[in-house]
Scaffold this motif. Structure first.
Motif, PDB file in Angstrom:
ATOM      1  N   PRO A  40      34.525  46.357  44.136  1.00 33.91           N
ATOM      2  CA  PRO A  40      35.435  45.325  43.629  1.00 33.91           C
ATOM      3  C   PRO A  40      35.539  45.329  42.104  1.00 33.91           C
ATOM      4  O   PRO A  40      36.597  45.045  41.555  1.00 33.91           O
ATOM      5  CB  PRO A  40      34.814  44.006  44.118  1.00 33.91           C
ATOM      6  CG  PRO A  40      33.498  44.328  44.716  1.00 33.91           C
ATOM      7  CD  PRO A  40      33.452  45.787  44.970  1.00 33.91           C
ATOM      8  N   ARG A  41      34.452  45.693  41.421  1.00 30.74           N
ATOM      9  CA  ARG A  41      34.508  45.752  39.952  1.00 30.74           C
ATOM     10  C   ARG A  41      35.406  46.922  39.508  1.00 30.74           C
ATOM     11  O   ARG A  41      36.137  46.822  38.530  1.00 30.74           O
ATOM     12  CB  ARG A  41      33.090  45.930  39.363  1.00 30.74           C
ATOM     13  CG  ARG A  41      32.295  44.666  39.270  1.00 30.74           C
ATOM     14  CD  ARG A  41      32.993  43.607  38.386  1.00 30.74           C
ATOM     15  NE  ARG A  41      33.135  44.026  37.001  1.00 30.74           N
ATOM     16  CZ  ARG A  41      34.215  43.826  36.250  1.00 30.74           C
ATOM     17  NH1 ARG A  41      35.269  43.212  36.737  1.00 30.74           N
ATOM     18  NH2 ARG A  41      34.269  44.242  35.004  1.00 30.74           N
ATOM     19  N   ARG A  53      37.958  47.949  41.134  1.00 30.91           N
ATOM     20  CA  ARG A  53      39.333  47.461  41.334  1.00 30.91           C
ATOM     21  C   ARG A  53      39.758  46.576  40.170  1.00 30.91           C
ATOM     22  O   ARG A  53      40.866  46.714  39.643  1.00 30.91           O
ATOM     23  CB  ARG A  53      39.437  46.695  42.662  1.00 30.91           C
ATOM     24  CG  ARG A  53      39.772  47.606  43.843  1.00 30.91           C
ATOM     25  CD  ARG A  53      40.365  46.812  45.007  1.00 30.91           C
ATOM     26  NE  ARG A  53      39.424  45.848  45.537  1.00 30.91           N
ATOM     27  CZ  ARG A  53      38.445  46.142  46.401  1.00 30.91           C
ATOM     28  NH1 ARG A  53      38.310  47.378  46.845  1.00 30.91           N
ATOM     29  NH2 ARG A  53      37.610  45.227  46.820  1.00 30.91           N
ATOM     30  N   GLU A  54      38.857  45.662  39.761  1.00 29.35           N
ATOM     31  CA  GLU A  54      39.196  44.769  38.635  1.00 29.35           C
ATOM     32  C   GLU A  54      39.435  45.552  37.339  1.00 29.35           C
ATOM     33  O   GLU A  54      40.388  45.286  36.616  1.00 29.35           O
ATOM     34  CB  GLU A  54      38.047  43.774  38.392  1.00 29.35           C
ATOM     35  CG  GLU A  54      38.067  42.582  39.350  1.00 29.35           C
ATOM     36  CD  GLU A  54      36.751  41.798  39.283  1.00 29.35           C
ATOM     37  OE1 GLU A  54      36.300  41.348  40.333  1.00 29.35           O
ATOM     38  OE2 GLU A  54      36.184  41.680  38.182  1.00 29.35           O
ATOM     39  N   GLU A 102      42.716  47.258  37.596  1.00 29.31           N
ATOM     40  CA  GLU A 102      43.782  46.244  37.470  1.00 29.31           C
ATOM     41  C   GLU A 102      44.011  45.892  35.994  1.00 29.31           C
ATOM     42  O   GLU A 102      45.154  45.828  35.530  1.00 29.31           O
ATOM     43  CB  GLU A 102      43.311  44.977  38.221  1.00 29.31           C
ATOM     44  CG  GLU A 102      44.381  43.949  38.493  1.00 29.31           C
ATOM     45  CD  GLU A 102      45.140  44.258  39.769  1.00 29.31           C
ATOM     46  OE1 GLU A 102      44.486  44.623  40.762  1.00 29.31           O
ATOM     47  OE2 GLU A 102      46.390  44.161  39.741  1.00 29.31           O
ATOM     48  N   GLU A 103      42.918  45.690  35.274  1.00 33.63           N
ATOM     49  CA  GLU A 103      43.031  45.328  33.849  1.00 33.63           C
ATOM     50  C   GLU A 103      43.703  46.441  33.052  1.00 33.63           C
ATOM     51  O   GLU A 103      44.535  46.179  32.186  1.00 33.63           O
ATOM     52  CB  GLU A 103      41.628  45.065  33.255  1.00 33.63           C
ATOM     53  CG  GLU A 103      41.062  43.689  33.612  1.00 33.63           C
ATOM     54  CD  GLU A 103      39.548  43.614  33.481  1.00 33.63           C
ATOM     55  OE1 GLU A 103      38.953  42.737  34.138  1.00 33.63           O
ATOM     56  OE2 GLU A 103      38.959  44.432  32.733  1.00 33.63           O
TER      57      GLU A 103
END
Ligand code: HEM
Length: 405
Positions: free
Chosen positions: A126-127, A129-130, A133-134
């Protein structure tokens, strides 16, 4: 005294390490023709040593699995001109286990393997992905054209390594700036030396902080294990950065370029997102970004596929030639994401097989689809022939990838 086999044959053939690709995604033609002539070729090294270049899949794989071939840094010769060549001919610093043999290698690799758990990789997903995304948000905000290497391919693996090691947010800009100097092809030897010294101080501070305030990250886990000294821990952190950043960054950059230049493959992936695992494996095989090496030295006389490799001879294994060997892969010249490429050697093989391969896979599996989903119209902002390539580098890739969407 009679000449050893590589000396005699090197004088006849004088092969040097081949560069010069016919197109961005193809190996040098000379590398292919050498493999066609035979799996193991005598080669002259820039320091005057004579040894071998191994291009056949089965020979590369068997040497990587053979403990009679050493990874000890002081025994290796580098097959391409390299500014820090002389400094290489001494034992690896404590913790730099990629250039060690057992039992030293084992002493480091074991506690590290225990940290690269499925649980930690899952936690990182998930990190990742974040982080992706950023980066995509920043690209969208800045608007086209953008250099995908600078904005996407380089920062993602660097930030992921920060997550893995537990680098605090406040230090991440400095970490990324220093990493960029390390990876900038134009950086001077002095700048690189100063940056390495800076990293050593940075890791010393980080380890001190983790000792005082442990968290659920790899460095804290290693400290808790209690097996490594602070110097070793710092060098392990640096090794993970060096081994994990440039490699993954070049896969993201060159992989995107390859998908853009193979629109049928990109369309197949878009039509069936479950093909992403195959896509990652096929890109790893087809692009084989480790252009030079791995390197080994024979500890004793060894016969491999009819060649006598003498004790002390340096050996360069071409993963790229091996991954395109028609004796192992059906139709190896084609990028085909519908045809799983099991058995490629891009992460090496044997004792030193890449420790971070699952992490690299998660990064690619996450970043490629997010990029193509966010920018469905992603395309090159310059003609393909003008994309600057990293030619004479040990890790191949794109220097820049100007894109629009
Ligand atoms: C696409 C990305 C990557 C590629 C192609 C790659 C490739 C390789 C190869 C070929 C080796 C074997 C070297 C040898 O036999 O001498 C290796 C070793 C290693 N890699 Fe990777 N790597 C990648 C990503 C990563 C990542 C993300 C990490 C960690 C964050 C990492 C950490 C390591 C370490 C620590 C070793 C040394 C293992 C040992 O000596 O036991 N790599 N890698």
């Amino acid at each position: 005294m009679t000449q050893s086999q590589p000396e005699a044959q090197a004088h006849q053939e004088a092969v040097t390490f081949p560069f010069g690709r016919p197109s961005p995604f193809e190996p040098p033609e000379r590398l292919t023709s050498l493999r066609e002539e035979g799996p193991i070729t005598p080669m002259v090294y820039p320091d005057g040593a004579t040894g071998w270049l191994v291009t056949g899949y089965s020979a590369v794989r068997s040497i990587l699995a053979d403990p009679r071939f050493s990874s000890r840094r002081e025994l290796l010769h580098i097959p391409v001109p390299f500014p820090l060549m002389q400094e290489m001919r001494r034992p690896a610093d404590p913790g730099m286990f990629i250039r060690m043999d057992p039992p030293d290698h084992t002493r480091y690799r074991k506690p590290l393997t225990a940290q690269f758990t499925v649980r930690r990789m899952k936690q990182l997903e998930p990190r990742i992905r974040e982080i992706t995304e950023e980066r995509l948000d920043a690209m969208e905000k800045a608007g086209p054209p953008q250099d995908l290497v600078k904005e996407f391919a380089l920062p993602i693996p660097s930030l992921v390594i920060c997550e893995l090691l537990g680098v605090p947010y406040a230090d991440r800009d400095e970490f990324q700036r220093s990493t960029a100097v390390l990876l900038n092809l134009e950086s001077s030897v002095e700048d690189i030396r100063a940056t390495i010294a800076g990293f050593s101080a940075f890791f010393a501070r980080l380890i001190e902080a983790k000792r005082a305030d442990p968290a659920d990250d790899l460095l804290s886990g290693l400290i808790e294990g209690g097996e490594l000294t602070d110097e070793e821990l710092g060098n392990v952190g640096f090794l993970l950065l060096v081994a994990g950043h440039e490699t993954t960054a070049n896969m993201l950059g060159l992989g995107t370029f390859a998908l853009l230049q193979h629109p049928d493959q990109l369309a197949a992936l878009r039509a069936d997102p479950s093909l992403i695992d195959n896509t990652v494996e096929e890109l790893l095989r087809h692009l084989t970004i480790i252009h030079v090496g791995p390197l080994r030295a024979a500890l004793e006389d060894v016969e491999v596929e009819g060649r006598l490799i003498k004790a002390g001879d340096p050996v360069t294994l071409s993963l790229m030639a091996a991954n395109r060997d028609p004796a192992r892969f059906a139709d190896p010249e084609h990028l085909d994401i519908t045809n799983p490429a099991a058995g490629h050697l891009t992460f090496g093989h044997g004792l030193h097989q890449c420790l971070g391969q699952q992490l690299a896979r998660v990064e690619m599996r996450t970043a490629f689809p997010m990029l193509f989903d966010r920018f469905p119209g992603l395309r090159l902002a310059v003609p393909a022939e003008e994309v600057p390539m990293r030619e004479k580098m040990s890790i191949y890739g794109v220097r820049e990838l100007p894109v629009r969407w």
